[in-house]
Design a protein around this motif. Sequence first.
Motif, PDB file in Angstrom:
ATOM      1  N   LEU A  46       0.834  -1.204   0.000  1.00 44.99           N
ATOM      2  CA  LEU A  46       0.000   0.000   0.000  1.00 44.99           C
ATOM      3  C   LEU A  46       0.872   1.259   0.000  1.00 44.99           C
ATOM      4  O   LEU A  46       0.667   2.177  -0.804  1.00 44.99           O
ATOM      5  N   ALA A  47       1.857   1.303   0.880  1.00 47.42           N
ATOM      6  CA  ALA A  47       2.765   2.454   0.936  1.00 47.42           C
ATOM      7  C   ALA A  47       3.574   2.572  -0.360  1.00 47.42           C
ATOM      8  O   ALA A  47       3.827   3.684  -0.845  1.00 47.42           O
ATOM      9  N   SER A  48       3.931   1.429  -0.944  1.00 48.19           N
ATOM     10  CA  SER A  48       4.680   1.430  -2.208  1.00 48.19           C
ATOM     11  C   SER A  48       3.878   2.030  -3.340  1.00 48.19           C
ATOM     12  O   SER A  48       4.428   2.717  -4.212  1.00 48.19           O
ATOM     13  N   ALA A  49       2.564   1.770  -3.352  1.00 55.64           N
ATOM     14  CA  ALA A  49       1.710   2.340  -4.393  1.00 55.64           C
ATOM     15  C   ALA A  49       1.756   3.867  -4.340  1.00 55.64           C
ATOM     16  O   ALA A  49       1.863   4.536  -5.374  1.00 55.64           O
ATOM     17  N   LEU A  50       1.707   4.427  -3.140  1.00 50.98           N
ATOM     18  CA  LEU A  50       1.771   5.880  -3.001  1.00 50.98           C
ATOM     19  C   LEU A  50       3.142   6.411  -3.427  1.00 50.98           C
ATOM     20  O   LEU A  50       3.231   7.414  -4.142  1.00 50.98           O
ATOM     21  N   ALA A  51       4.196   5.734  -3.043  1.00 48.94           N
ATOM     22  CA  ALA A  51       5.550   6.169  -3.411  1.00 48.94           C
ATOM     23  C   ALA A  51       5.762   6.113  -4.924  1.00 48.94           C
ATOM     24  O   ALA A  51       6.277   7.066  -5.522  1.00 48.94           O
ATOM     25  N   ALA A  52       5.351   5.009  -5.536  1.00 45.46           N
ATOM     26  CA  ALA A  52       5.537   4.850  -6.981  1.00 45.46           C
ATOM     27  C   ALA A  52       4.730   5.872  -7.763  1.00 45.46           C
ATOM     28  O   ALA A  52       5.222   6.490  -8.716  1.00 45.46           O
ATOM     29  N   CYS A  53       3.489   6.074  -7.369  1.00 45.49           N
ATOM     30  CA  CYS A  53       2.615   7.026  -8.059  1.00 45.49           C
ATOM     31  C   CYS A  53       3.139   8.453  -7.907  1.00 45.49           C
ATOM     32  O   CYS A  53       3.167   9.214  -8.884  1.00 45.49           O
ATOM     33  N   THR A  54       3.575   8.797  -6.718  1.00 49.21           N
ATOM     34  CA  THR A  54       4.123  10.139  -6.478  1.00 49.21           C
ATOM     35  C   THR A  54       5.335  10.382  -7.367  1.00 49.21           C
ATOM     36  O   THR A  54       5.431  11.403  -8.055  1.00 49.21           O
ATOM     37  N   SER A  55       6.248   9.436  -7.362  1.00 52.27           N
ATOM     38  CA  SER A  55       7.480   9.572  -8.138  1.00 52.27           C
ATOM     39  C   SER A  55       7.186   9.702  -9.636  1.00 52.27           C
ATOM     40  O   SER A  55       7.708  10.592 -10.312  1.00 52.27           O
ATOM     41  N   ALA A  56       6.333   8.827 -10.144  1.00 45.27           N
ATOM     42  CA  ALA A  56       6.019   8.849 -11.575  1.00 45.27           C
ATOM     43  C   ALA A  56       5.285  10.125 -11.971  1.00 45.27           C
ATOM     44  O   ALA A  56       5.554  10.702 -13.030  1.00 45.27           O
ATOM     45  N   THR A  57       4.368  10.586 -11.125  1.00 44.87           N
ATOM     46  CA  THR A  57       3.598  11.786 -11.437  1.00 44.87           C
ATOM     47  C   THR A  57       4.496  13.021 -11.472  1.00 44.87           C
ATOM     48  O   THR A  57       4.405  13.845 -12.389  1.00 44.87           O
ATOM     49  N   VAL A  58       5.373  13.151 -10.494  1.00 45.62           N
ATOM     50  CA  VAL A  58       6.294  14.293 -10.456  1.00 45.62           C
ATOM     51  C   VAL A  58       7.248  14.235 -11.647  1.00 45.62           C
ATOM     52  O   VAL A  58       7.489  15.251 -12.311  1.00 45.62           O
ATOM     53  N   ARG A  64       7.287  16.980 -18.987  1.00 45.19           N
ATOM     54  CA  ARG A  64       6.412  17.796 -19.830  1.00 45.19           C
ATOM     55  C   ARG A  64       6.829  19.264 -19.810  1.00 45.19           C
ATOM     56  O   ARG A  64       6.799  19.946 -20.832  1.00 45.19           O
ATOM     57  N   LYS A  65       7.217  19.764 -18.641  1.00 45.91           N
ATOM     58  CA  LYS A  65       7.616  21.170 -18.490  1.00 45.91           C
ATOM     59  C   LYS A  65       9.084  21.403 -18.862  1.00 45.91           C
ATOM     60  O   LYS A  65       9.547  22.540 -18.879  1.00 45.91           O
ATOM     61  N   GLU A  66       9.810  20.311 -19.096  1.00 44.09           N
ATOM     62  CA  GLU A  66      11.253  20.356 -19.383  1.00 44.09           C
ATOM     63  C   GLU A  66      12.030  20.997 -18.240  1.00 44.09           C
ATOM     64  O   GLU A  66      12.959  21.781 -18.449  1.00 44.09           O
ATOM     65  N   TRP A  67      11.614  20.660 -16.999  1.00 44.41           N
ATOM     66  CA  TRP A  67      12.330  21.120 -15.818  1.00 44.41           C
ATOM     67  C   TRP A  67      13.485  20.175 -15.528  1.00 44.41           C
ATOM     68  O   TRP A  67      13.428  18.987 -15.825  1.00 44.41           O
ATOM     69  N   ASP A  68      14.526  20.706 -14.911  1.00 50.37           N
ATOM     70  CA  ASP A  68      15.750  19.952 -14.658  1.00 50.37           C
ATOM     71  C   ASP A  68      15.640  19.118 -13.376  1.00 50.37           C
ATOM     72  O   ASP A  68      16.264  19.425 -12.366  1.00 50.37           O
ATOM     73  N   LEU A  69      14.851  18.054 -13.434  1.00 47.62           N
ATOM     74  CA  LEU A  69      14.773  17.114 -12.312  1.00 47.62           C
ATOM     75  C   LEU A  69      15.691  15.940 -12.627  1.00 47.62           C
ATOM     76  O   LEU A  69      15.454  15.197 -13.579  1.00 47.62           O
ATOM     77  N   LYS A  70      16.744  15.792 -11.851  1.00 49.64           N
ATOM     78  CA  LYS A  70      17.689  14.686 -12.063  1.00 49.64           C
ATOM     79  C   LYS A  70      17.180  13.402 -11.422  1.00 49.64           C
ATOM     80  O   LYS A  70      17.320  12.318 -11.982  1.00 49.64           O
TER      81      LYS A  70
END
Length: 129
Positions: A46-58, A64-70
């Motif tokens: 359950l906690a993994s679902a939230l972590a994975a979704c958060t990471s993928a969404t960000v 999409r915005k072409e921001w420099d997220l490494k």
Amino acid sequence: MVKITADNGNENYLVEIESSTGNRITADEPEAKGGKDKGFSPKELLASALAACTSATVRMFCSRKEWDLKNINVQIELIEEQSKTIFKRELQLEGNLDEGQRNTLLNVANACPIHKILTNAISVETALI
């Protein structure tokens, strides 16, 4: 629609889980709870679902915005109290991001689909077949 099948077989707590798309994962309980620790516990899933979704969404938003997220590192701690459950989520964002971008990404994290599910009313309907 998401459809998951869980098959327990004959070993206590060990569950083979399969998605309708053919992906598989094993769940189990830790030895201290009677399992053999051969997979994630249900609460870890359950906690993994939230972590994975958060990471993928960000990540998707930044792409999409072409921001420099490494890199984005998401840590979830599931805390159970008497009458409520708390998901303590910490985001570590690596890259050349200004304060405005970082604040926007906090809002994006709070808009991920699993966050929305967990913060809305939930109903579980069970039937014997």
